[in-house]
Design a protein around this motif. Sequence first.
Motif, PDB file in Angstrom:
ATOM      1  N   VAL A  40       6.087   7.505   4.472  1.00 21.83           N
ATOM      2  CA  VAL A  40       7.157   6.169   3.063  1.00 21.83           C
ATOM      3  C   VAL A  40       6.709   5.380   2.585  1.00 21.83           C
ATOM      4  O   VAL A  40       5.778   4.490   3.485  1.00 21.83           O
ATOM      5  N   TRP A  41       7.441   4.776   1.392  1.00 22.32           N
ATOM      6  CA  TRP A  41       7.246   3.725   0.258  1.00 22.32           C
ATOM      7  C   TRP A  41       7.890   2.421   0.608  1.00 22.32           C
ATOM      8  O   TRP A  41       9.192   3.179  -0.004  1.00 22.32           O
ATOM      9  N   VAL A  42       7.569   1.956   0.997  1.00 25.37           N
ATOM     10  CA  VAL A  42       9.003   0.445   0.667  1.00 25.37           C
ATOM     11  C   VAL A  42       8.618   0.089  -0.324  1.00 25.37           C
ATOM     12  O   VAL A  42       7.761  -0.862  -0.301  1.00 25.37           O
ATOM     13  N   LYS A  43       9.729   0.061  -1.473  1.00 26.09           N
ATOM     14  CA  LYS A  43       9.716  -0.577  -2.566  1.00 26.09           C
ATOM     15  C   LYS A  43      10.444  -1.748  -2.533  1.00 26.09           C
ATOM     16  O   LYS A  43      10.481  -2.228  -3.595  1.00 26.09           O
ATOM     17  N   TRP A  51      14.047   2.367   5.988  1.00 27.16           N
ATOM     18  CA  TRP A  51      12.695   2.409   7.164  1.00 27.16           C
ATOM     19  C   TRP A  51      12.885   1.400   8.327  1.00 27.16           C
ATOM     20  O   TRP A  51      12.693   2.075   9.472  1.00 27.16           O
ATOM     21  N   LEU A  52      13.545   0.194   8.606  1.00 29.96           N
ATOM     22  CA  LEU A  52      13.812  -0.122   9.804  1.00 29.96           C
ATOM     23  C   LEU A  52      14.680   0.624  10.363  1.00 29.96           C
ATOM     24  O   LEU A  52      14.678   0.546  11.175  1.00 29.96           O
ATOM     25  N   GLU A  53      16.006   0.705   9.568  1.00 31.35           N
ATOM     26  CA  GLU A  53      16.830   1.699  10.643  1.00 31.35           C
ATOM     27  C   GLU A  53      16.359   2.948  11.161  1.00 31.35           C
ATOM     28  O   GLU A  53      16.735   3.400  12.526  1.00 31.35           O
ATOM     29  N   GLU A  94       1.901   8.018  21.298  1.00 29.06           N
ATOM     30  CA  GLU A  94       1.085   7.664  19.731  1.00 29.06           C
ATOM     31  C   GLU A  94       1.566   6.887  18.858  1.00 29.06           C
ATOM     32  O   GLU A  94       2.041   5.231  19.407  1.00 29.06           O
ATOM     33  N   LEU A  95       0.071   5.690  18.969  1.00 31.20           N
ATOM     34  CA  LEU A  95       0.503   3.863  17.884  1.00 31.20           C
ATOM     35  C   LEU A  95       0.183   4.252  16.280  1.00 31.20           C
ATOM     36  O   LEU A  95      -1.197   4.931  16.036  1.00 31.20           O
ATOM     37  N   GLY A  96       0.679   3.382  16.193  1.00 30.73           N
ATOM     38  CA  GLY A  96       0.954   3.230  14.789  1.00 30.73           C
ATOM     39  C   GLY A  96       2.411   2.957  13.643  1.00 30.73           C
ATOM     40  O   GLY A  96       2.900   1.844  14.741  1.00 30.73           O
ATOM     41  N   HIS A  97       2.185   3.340  12.275  1.00 33.11           N
ATOM     42  CA  HIS A  97       3.407   2.662  11.594  1.00 33.11           C
ATOM     43  C   HIS A  97       2.711   0.642  11.018  1.00 33.11           C
ATOM     44  O   HIS A  97       3.820   0.583  11.300  1.00 33.11           O
ATOM     45  N   THR A  98       1.276   1.430  11.743  1.00 26.05           N
ATOM     46  CA  THR A  98       1.248  -0.722  11.682  1.00 26.05           C
ATOM     47  C   THR A  98       0.615  -0.654  10.772  1.00 26.05           C
ATOM     48  O   THR A  98       0.061  -0.622   9.554  1.00 26.05           O
ATOM     49  N   TRP A  99       1.339  -1.963  10.273  1.00 22.32           N
ATOM     50  CA  TRP A  99       0.832  -2.150   9.103  1.00 22.32           C
ATOM     51  C   TRP A  99       0.965  -3.714   8.924  1.00 22.32           C
ATOM     52  O   TRP A  99       2.071  -4.454  10.176  1.00 22.32           O
ATOM     53  N   LEU A 100      -0.007  -4.872   8.170  1.00 20.94           N
ATOM     54  CA  LEU A 100       0.223  -6.401   8.197  1.00 20.94           C
ATOM     55  C   LEU A 100       0.397  -6.799   7.186  1.00 20.94           C
ATOM     56  O   LEU A 100      -0.933  -6.254   6.277  1.00 20.94           O
ATOM     57  N   ALA A 101       0.962  -7.594   6.134  1.00 22.24           N
ATOM     58  CA  ALA A 101       0.543  -8.206   4.906  1.00 22.24           C
ATOM     59  C   ALA A 101      -0.694  -7.920   4.024  1.00 22.24           C
ATOM     60  O   ALA A 101      -1.447  -8.943   5.059  1.00 22.24           O
ATOM     61  N   PRO A 102      -1.130  -8.136   3.273  1.00 27.62           N
ATOM     62  CA  PRO A 102      -2.575  -8.494   3.211  1.00 27.62           C
ATOM     63  C   PRO A 102      -3.342  -9.729   3.250  1.00 27.62           C
ATOM     64  O   PRO A 102      -4.770  -9.656   2.992  1.00 27.62           O
ATOM     65  N   GLN A 103      -2.739 -10.210   3.227  1.00 21.69           N
ATOM     66  CA  GLN A 103      -3.582 -11.551   3.506  1.00 21.69           C
ATOM     67  C   GLN A 103      -3.756 -12.087   4.348  1.00 21.69           C
ATOM     68  O   GLN A 103      -4.574 -12.755   4.769  1.00 21.69           O
ATOM     69  N   MET A 162       3.328  14.122   1.381  1.00 25.66           N
ATOM     70  CA  MET A 162       3.534  12.063   0.662  1.00 25.66           C
ATOM     71  C   MET A 162       4.544  12.127  -0.433  1.00 25.66           C
ATOM     72  O   MET A 162       4.881  13.238  -1.106  1.00 25.66           O
ATOM     73  N   PRO A 163       4.815  11.071  -0.158  1.00 25.61           N
ATOM     74  CA  PRO A 163       5.637  10.838  -1.203  1.00 25.61           C
ATOM     75  C   PRO A 163       6.255  10.835  -2.426  1.00 25.61           C
ATOM     76  O   PRO A 163       7.798  11.078  -3.547  1.00 25.61           O
ATOM     77  N   ASP A 164       4.663  10.435  -3.170  1.00 23.57           N
ATOM     78  CA  ASP A 164       4.536  11.736  -4.361  1.00 23.57           C
ATOM     79  C   ASP A 164       3.708  12.685  -4.418  1.00 23.57           C
ATOM     80  O   ASP A 164       3.789  13.705  -5.935  1.00 23.57           O
ATOM     81  N   GLY A 165       4.736  13.368  -3.232  1.00 20.30           N
ATOM     82  CA  GLY A 165       4.050  15.337  -3.386  1.00 20.30           C
ATOM     83  C   GLY A 165       2.734  15.649  -3.287  1.00 20.30           C
ATOM     84  O   GLY A 165       3.081  16.858  -2.866  1.00 20.30           O
ATOM     85  N   SER A 166       1.849  14.749  -2.442  1.00 23.23           N
ATOM     86  CA  SER A 166       0.793  15.255  -2.030  1.00 23.23           C
ATOM     87  C   SER A 166       0.293  15.677  -1.022  1.00 23.23           C
ATOM     88  O   SER A 166       1.665  14.963  -0.251  1.00 23.23           O
ATOM     89  N   ALA A 167      -0.625  16.469  -0.422  1.00 25.99           N
ATOM     90  CA  ALA A 167      -1.150  16.843   0.352  1.00 25.99           C
ATOM     91  C   ALA A 167      -1.620  15.390   1.432  1.00 25.99           C
ATOM     92  O   ALA A 167      -2.349  15.453   0.383  1.00 25.99           O
ATOM     93  N   ARG A 168      -0.968  15.394   2.823  1.00 25.23           N
ATOM     94  CA  ARG A 168      -2.096  14.899   3.764  1.00 25.23           C
ATOM     95  C   ARG A 168      -2.264  15.327   4.438  1.00 25.23           C
ATOM     96  O   ARG A 168      -1.605  16.332   5.152  1.00 25.23           O
ATOM     97  N   HIS A 169      -3.990  15.047   4.735  1.00 25.32           N
ATOM     98  CA  HIS A 169      -4.302  15.710   5.943  1.00 25.32           C
ATOM     99  C   HIS A 169      -4.144  14.679   7.045  1.00 25.32           C
ATOM    100  O   HIS A 169      -4.688  13.567   7.146  1.00 25.32           O
ATOM    101  N   SER A 170      -3.979  14.734   7.754  1.00 30.93           N
ATOM    102  CA  SER A 170      -3.880  13.535   9.431  1.00 30.93           C
ATOM    103  C   SER A 170      -5.425  13.808  10.259  1.00 30.93           C
ATOM    104  O   SER A 170      -5.933  14.813  10.661  1.00 30.93           O
ATOM    105  N   VAL A 171      -6.084  12.697   9.584  1.00 32.50           N
ATOM    106  CA  VAL A 171      -7.162  12.225  10.771  1.00 32.50           C
ATOM    107  C   VAL A 171      -7.260  11.986  12.114  1.00 32.50           C
ATOM    108  O   VAL A 171      -5.891  10.906  11.969  1.00 32.50           O
ATOM    109  N   TYR A 172      -7.028  12.867  13.629  1.00 33.58           N
ATOM    110  CA  TYR A 172      -6.699  12.381  14.532  1.00 33.58           C
ATOM    111  C   TYR A 172      -7.282  12.224  15.404  1.00 33.58           C
ATOM    112  O   TYR A 172      -9.043  12.629  15.757  1.00 33.58           O
TER     113      TYR A 172
END
Length: 196
Positions: A40-43, A51-53, A94-103, A162-172
């Motif tokens: 999911v891309w948040v813009k 995304w939050l809901e 599963e642990l994921g959907h993880t992100w931090l602001a880049p700074q 992916m949101p742009d239509g490309s295929a994602r291979h998921s590394v587990y």
Amino acid sequence: MIDTPVLDGVRVRLEPMTEDHLVALEGVAYDDRIWRYMIVWVKSRDDLRAWLESALREKTAGTSLPWVTVLKSGKRVIGSSRLFNLDLRHRTVELGHTWLAPQYHGAGLNAEAKLLQLRYAFDELGLNRVGLKTHHDNLQSQAAMRKIGAVEEGTLRNHLVMPDGSARHSVYFSIIREEWPWVRSLLEERVAQGSV
């Protein structure tokens, strides 16, 4: 449904995500680097709200425990993470959907958040397995998973779109109960040193 607990660390606190966090998340969420490898891309505010809901619907369904990551100094929301696909019968998550602001990348805060979540999963929920997965091109995430002691299990090819239509291979990857004492020690040492 399990109530999402507050997980309090040395430098970060994971607070149960609520709709009230939307404004604080807006302050850090609109950087394309965060979402590049996500499905999911948040813009925009509407994207962030959706995304939050979605996270809160999964929480209500009893399959997800979403948090916002708060930097304790300054009490600033700096990202988010969750335990999801929770299956108490088979004692997995599963642990994921993880992100931090880049700074905040490279400051050791992600390791501390992972320690809090893994401690909760293994020690409080009594789970046997915590899975992690990432985009095949996200080499930084794969390296981080190895660094915390997760074991690579393989790749699901053409797993997601992916949101742009490309295929994602998921590394587990995964951490299992028998590995948890070693992983916990490794993470506690990294958190004590303030390392990435």
